[in-house]
Design a protein around this motif. Structure first.
Motif, short mmCIF file in Angstrom:
data_model
loop_
_atom_site.label_atom_id
_atom_site.label_comp_id
_atom_site.label_asym_id
_atom_site.label_seq_id
_atom_site.Cartn_x
_atom_site.Cartn_y
_atom_site.Cartn_z
N THR A 113 30.96 17.50 53.13
CA THR A 113 30.99 18.88 53.58
C THR A 113 32.21 19.63 53.04
OG1 THR A 113 29.82 18.14 55.56
CG2 THR A 113 30.77 20.36 55.62
N ILE A 171 32.04 23.14 50.88
CA ILE A 171 32.78 24.34 51.28
C ILE A 171 33.63 24.86 50.12
CG2 ILE A 171 34.67 25.15 52.77
CD1 ILE A 171 33.41 23.34 54.98
N LEU A 198 27.31 21.86 58.47
CA LEU A 198 27.46 23.28 58.12
C LEU A 198 26.81 24.18 59.17
CD1 LEU A 198 26.78 23.18 54.27
CD2 LEU A 198 28.99 23.64 55.39
N ALA A 220 30.23 34.47 56.89
CA ALA A 220 30.60 33.67 55.73
C ALA A 220 30.06 32.24 55.88
CB ALA A 220 32.12 33.64 55.57
N ARG A 221 30.18 31.69 57.07
CA ARG A 221 29.66 30.33 57.31
C ARG A 221 28.14 30.30 57.23
NH1 ARG A 221 33.49 27.86 62.12
NH2 ARG A 221 35.46 28.08 60.98
N ARG A 263 27.21 30.33 53.59
CA ARG A 263 27.45 29.02 52.97
C ARG A 263 26.31 28.06 53.31
NH1 ARG A 263 32.20 27.79 55.20
NH2 ARG A 263 33.31 28.99 53.65
N GLN A 304 23.20 29.07 51.37
CA GLN A 304 23.35 28.75 49.95
C GLN A 304 23.14 27.26 49.71
OE1 GLN A 304 24.08 31.35 47.56
NE2 GLN A 304 23.12 29.72 46.38
N ALA A 305 23.70 26.42 50.59
CA ALA A 305 23.51 24.97 50.45
C ALA A 305 22.04 24.60 50.60
CB ALA A 305 24.37 24.23 51.48
#
Length: 132
Positions: free
Chosen positions: A11, A15, A39, A54-55, A58, A61-62
């Protein structure tokens, strides 16, 4: 140093994607379903809306970029050895649950694990670690 053909990003490495040199990563970077789970904890516990967004970005996107490796029966059996290694060193498995489970997937698949936090994996035998 030659690049690994395939490896698992923990992870912390996920990040940092976009901030680290791609040459430090395997040719085929993989993640586990456990990294997606870790995540997914991020957005609901964020301290403010900007960090939450933002998290969430992320995580999305992952999910879009990777076909995650599942935590399967082989990884579950391997986790027993990982947990035993940590306990023998006096480390509590529960303190680093996600890390221990991700490490078990890497060991069970015979893949190196890429991380920004090498110390999180101290004492796990048979785990090939790579610093990002």
């Amino acid at each position: 140093m030659t690049r690994d053909e395939e490896g698992i990003l923990d992870t912390s490495a996920v990040i940092l994607l976009g901030k680290i040199d791609p040459a430090l990563l395997p040719e085929l970077p993989r993640i586990t379903t456990l990294t997606l789970a870790e995540l997914a904890v991020g957005p609901p516990v964020a301290k403010d809306e900007t960090e939450r967004l933002a998290r969430q970005a992320r995580l999305l996107q992952a999910e879009a970029d990777f076909d995650p490796i599942p935590f399967d029966d082989l990884a579950a059996r391997t986790f027993g050895s990982v947990a035993a290694n940590l306990r023998q060193m006096g480390r509590k498995t529960s303190a680093r649950t996600f890390d221990s489970l991700i490490a078990a997937v890497a060991v069970s698949r015979g893949l190196p694990l890429y991380t920004a936090n090498l110390r999180d994996f101290d004492g796990i035998e048979s785990l090939a670690l790579r610093q990002v």
